[in-house]
Design an enzyme around this catalytic site. Structure first.
Site, PDB file in Angstrom:
ATOM      1  N   HIS A   1       0.779  -1.001  -0.040  1.00 32.39           N
ATOM      2  CA  HIS A   1       0.115   0.213   0.109  1.00 32.39           C
ATOM      3  C   HIS A   1       1.001   1.204   0.061  1.00 32.39           C
ATOM      4  O   HIS A   1       1.377   1.550   1.103  1.00 32.39           O
ATOM      5  CB  HIS A   1      -0.882  -0.125   1.359  1.00 32.39           C
TER       6      HIS A   1
ATOM      7  N   HIS B   1      -2.329 -12.655   1.896  1.00 28.53           N
ATOM      8  CA  HIS B   1      -2.009 -12.686   3.330  1.00 28.53           C
ATOM      9  C   HIS B   1      -2.538 -13.627   4.120  1.00 28.53           C
ATOM     10  O   HIS B   1      -3.323 -13.611   5.241  1.00 28.53           O
ATOM     11  CB  HIS B   1      -1.919 -11.207   3.973  1.00 28.53           C
TER      12      HIS B   1
ATOM     13  N   ASP C   1       2.267  -7.015   2.356  1.00 26.35           N
ATOM     14  CA  ASP C   1       1.298  -6.021   2.672  1.00 26.35           C
ATOM     15  C   ASP C   1       1.688  -5.076   3.437  1.00 26.35           C
ATOM     16  O   ASP C   1       1.216  -4.450   4.620  1.00 26.35           O
ATOM     17  CB  ASP C   1       0.440  -7.030   3.698  1.00 26.35           C
TER      18      ASP C   1
ATOM     19  N   HIS D   1       1.143   3.760   8.363  1.00 28.12           N
ATOM     20  CA  HIS D   1      -0.027   4.512   8.806  1.00 28.12           C
ATOM     21  C   HIS D   1       0.841   5.396   9.672  1.00 28.12           C
ATOM     22  O   HIS D   1       1.750   5.324  10.293  1.00 28.12           O
ATOM     23  CB  HIS D   1      -0.878   3.779   9.880  1.00 28.12           C
TER      24      HIS D   1
ATOM     25  N   PHE E   1      -5.424  -1.006  11.152  1.00 26.63           N
ATOM     26  CA  PHE E   1      -4.612  -2.016  11.013  1.00 26.63           C
ATOM     27  C   PHE E   1      -3.643  -1.844  10.261  1.00 26.63           C
ATOM     28  O   PHE E   1      -3.608  -1.130   8.935  1.00 26.63           O
ATOM     29  CB  PHE E   1      -5.805  -3.018  10.279  1.00 26.63           C
TER      30      PHE E   1
HETATM   31  O1  DOR Z   1      -3.679  -4.526   8.000  1.00 29.06           O
HETATM   32  C1  DOR Z   1      -3.997  -4.186   6.945  1.00 29.06           C
HETATM   33  N1  DOR Z   1      -3.883  -2.841   6.480  1.00 29.06           N
HETATM   34  N2  DOR Z   1      -4.850  -4.810   6.316  1.00 29.06           N
HETATM   35  C2  DOR Z   1      -5.326  -4.631   4.995  1.00 29.06           C
HETATM   36  O2  DOR Z   1      -5.834  -5.707   4.475  1.00 29.06           O
HETATM   37  C3  DOR Z   1      -5.292  -3.270   4.723  1.00 29.06           C
HETATM   38  C4  DOR Z   1      -4.083  -2.645   5.229  1.00 29.06           C
HETATM   39  C5  DOR Z   1      -4.258  -1.175   4.983  1.00 29.06           C
HETATM   40  O3  DOR Z   1      -4.714  -0.659   3.842  1.00 29.06           O
HETATM   41  O4  DOR Z   1      -3.723  -0.368   6.025  1.00 29.06           O
END
Ligand code: DOR
Length: 442
Positions: free
Chosen positions: A79, A250, A323, A327, A341
């Protein structure tokens, strides 16, 4: 230690420029090649390689000092948050972190703002990648418009952008079985995979970590294993009925490893990927690292962790992917139940995976296979192998270099990881993208 970075667009490599990588341990996981030799690139392509190859006169020489030179690593799940959440990550910062981890191609997930569900947004991503990325960028487009799980996106048009390698609503599962059926049918005709973030949201019931002793101890709602496996079991039924290609993102539970194993035995076109955090840690890490060990699917039990390693060993799980989910502190400095998450991962995918080799759980060839050609095959990219005439994406690896991960030193814009302070062995020391050295560690 010194690290240098160069954007491919900044380098002045000409089509006939040759670079000779001498004293290399050449490893090609697909063919099984593992020998001392020389690899020569010309412009953006591999010219030749092998024990008998000599450095051509006039070539730039890179002395590999006996280290492993293999196809560039591929991470099929990241991401990079562009467009829309550039305060967390950009293609520039995410790819910088990726090449520092030896990665030459990534697949971005569609849960951006706006979602990757239109030609315009995908064209934007393509243009930004060309200008600002250190590595190759590909994308999964959204299965449903706005990832709302209601209307299919225009999968044909999205594929035609040339950057799309599959479809997923990752971040969210496709809960609607009819929509999933249609997605399989369209993707089958387009010859691209449907990738699923496998979760039954009703069963997850707003859980925030694995359902087990740790969630009980902390008094927070848990996500049971069955939430993942119920979704995969349904999808496998749809796959069997309607055909196509199915990829489980995942994988975190022993039940899903078993489901994929059985389905592959039956001949279904299904693959699964494991993330380094899931085969390295268990939910106990939440006790130490709090929200930096919170991701979805969550860290599970020791039995699940061991099942993932078994799946990697017997070929049930064919790829390793991070993955990478950056954040900002505001999203993470919250109570466990409300924190976002996700954890970052591209910079240490290789060292955490090499631990499986150092612990004699997987051969070096097998570890590298899961981050090169086997990952490429899932997304139908003709890369991840050493081949004459192929694009020169290469990773030079020092198997014994020791590195203690420090979150504050990561090149990602975000620092959310449970691996702060973890000692690792083996890392990328040079990353080559289309013949251009974009990263060195000396
Ligand atoms: O932990 C996660 N974060 N799992 C996901 O499927 C999406 C991801 C996110 O976009 O932050």
């Amino acid at each position: 230690m010194k690290q240098t970075f160069h954007l491919p667009a900044e380098t002045t490599l000409k089509p006939k420029d040759r670079v000779a990588y001498i004293n290399a341990r050449l490893i090609d996981p697909e063919s099984g090649l593992d020998e001392k030799g020389v690899l020569v690139t010309e412009g953006e392509k591999i010219l030749e390689f092998g024990a008998k190859v000599k450095a051509p006169t006039g070539a730039e020489i890179v002395d590999c000092k006996g280290h492993v030179l293999c196809p560039g690593l591929i991470d099929i799940q990241v991401h990079f948050r562009e467009p829309g959440q550039e305060h967390k990550e950009t293609l520039h910062t995410g790819s910088k972190s990726a090449v520092a981890g030896g990665i030459t191609l990534v697949v971005c997930q569609p849960n951006t703002k706006p979602v990757l569900d239109s030609v315009q947004v995908l064209e934007f991503l393509k243009a930004r990648a060309k200008e600002t990325s250190y590595c190759h960028i590909r994308a999964y487009a959204a299965i449903s418009q706005g990832m709302k799980g209601e209307q299919l996106s225009d999968m044909v048009q999205l594929k035609n952008t040339g950057i799309v390698v599959g479809f997923t609503d990752d971040g969210l599962p496709v809960m609607n079985s009819l929509l999933m059926r249609r997605a399989f049918e369209y993707a089958r005709e387009l010859d691209l995979p449907i990738a699923q973030h496998a979760e039954d949201l009703v069963l997850s019931n707003k859980g925030c970590i694995n359902e087990g002793a740790v969630s009980t101890k902390l008094g927070v709602p848990g996500i049971p294993n069955v939430s993942e496996s119920v979704c995969v079991a349904r999808d496998l039924q749809l796959l069997e009925a309607f055909g196509g290609q199915y990829h489980v993102l995942h994988v975190s539970t022993k039940e899903v490893v078993e489901l994929i194993r059985a389905a592959r035995k039956k001949g279904l076109n299904v693959t699964g990927e494991a993330s380094p955090h899931h085969f390295t840690l268990t939910d106990k890490a939440v006790l130490e690292h709090g929200t930096n060990a919170k991701m979805n699917p969550p860290l599970r039990s020791e039995a699940d962790r061991l099942a993932l390693i078994e799946g990697l060993q017997d070929g049930t799980i064919t790829a390793i992917a991070t993955d990478h989910a950056p954040h900002d502190p505001e999203s993470k400095n919250q109570p466990l139940a409300s924190a976002t998450f996700g954890i970052v991962g591209v910079e240490f995918m290789l060292p955490l995976s090499l631990a499986l080799f150092h612990q004699k759980k997987l051969s070096l060839r097998d570890v590298l296979a899961k981050m090169t050609y086997q990952a490429a095959d899932i997304i139908k990219e003709k890369t991840g192998r050493l081949k004459k005439g192929a694009r020169a994406d290469l990773t030079l690896i020092d198997l014994n270099s020791s590195w203690t991960i420090k979150n504050s030193n990561l090149h990602s814009k975000s620092k959310n990881s449970p691996f702060d302070g973890t000692s690792t062995k083996g890392r990328a020391i040079r990353t080559v993208v289309s013949g251009k050295t974009v990263y060195t560690y000396t």
